[in-house]
Write a protein that holds these residues in place. Structure first.
Motif, PDB file in Angstrom:
ATOM      1  N   ASP A 251      71.304 -54.080  25.362  1.00 28.96           N
ATOM      2  CA  ASP A 251      72.358 -54.293  24.364  1.00 28.96           C
ATOM      3  C   ASP A 251      73.132 -53.002  24.100  1.00 28.96           C
ATOM      4  O   ASP A 251      74.364 -53.002  24.000  1.00 28.96           O
TER       5      ASP A 251
ATOM      6  N   HIS B 168      75.394 -52.248  26.998  1.00 26.94           N
ATOM      7  CA  HIS B 168      76.550 -53.154  26.985  1.00 26.94           C
ATOM      8  C   HIS B 168      77.581 -52.693  25.961  1.00 26.94           C
ATOM      9  O   HIS B 168      78.784 -52.674  26.241  1.00 26.94           O
ATOM     10  N   GLU B 169      77.133 -52.308  24.770  1.00 29.13           N
ATOM     11  CA  GLU B 169      78.062 -51.818  23.744  1.00 29.13           C
ATOM     12  C   GLU B 169      78.759 -50.542  24.198  1.00 29.13           C
ATOM     13  O   GLU B 169      79.959 -50.366  23.967  1.00 29.13           O
TER      14      GLU B 169
ATOM     15  N   THR C  29      81.384 -51.470  26.751  1.00 30.63           N
ATOM     16  CA  THR C  29      82.515 -52.097  26.076  1.00 30.63           C
ATOM     17  C   THR C  29      83.386 -51.054  25.396  1.00 30.63           C
ATOM     18  O   THR C  29      84.616 -51.098  25.481  1.00 30.63           O
ATOM     19  N   TYR C  30      82.761 -50.076  24.746  1.00 27.87           N
ATOM     20  CA  TYR C  30      83.522 -49.023  24.077  1.00 27.87           C
ATOM     21  C   TYR C  30      84.302 -48.188  25.090  1.00 27.87           C
ATOM     22  O   TYR C  30      85.465 -47.873  24.875  1.00 27.87           O
TER      23      TYR C  30
END
Length: 64
Positions: free
Chosen positions: A16, A19-20, A23-24
């Motif tokens: 997780d 993934h964050e 994405t950032y």
């Protein structure tokens, strides 16, 4: 808690977080650079604030 369960939860949390972070990074790459007018405007504000506060600092130094 059993060690395999704890390890599985840790790996899920790690996935997780990765993934964050991805994405950032993608959002930051797509984000447009700041507008030239906005950068110039804030630079002028900063220069104006420095000029406005300079005489007060000089006056304090002369009094001492």
């Amino acid at each position: 808690m059993h060690i395999e369960t704890r390890l599985a939860l840790h790996n899920a949390h790690l996935a997780d977080l990765r993934h964050e972070a991805d994405t950032y990074r993608l959002a930051a790459a797509v984000r447009q650079p700041r507008d030239l007018r906005a950068r110039l405007g804030w630079t002028l504000v900063e220069v104006g604030l420095r000029l406005a506060s300079a005489p007060r600092a000089v006056a304090v130094a002369r009094q001492a």
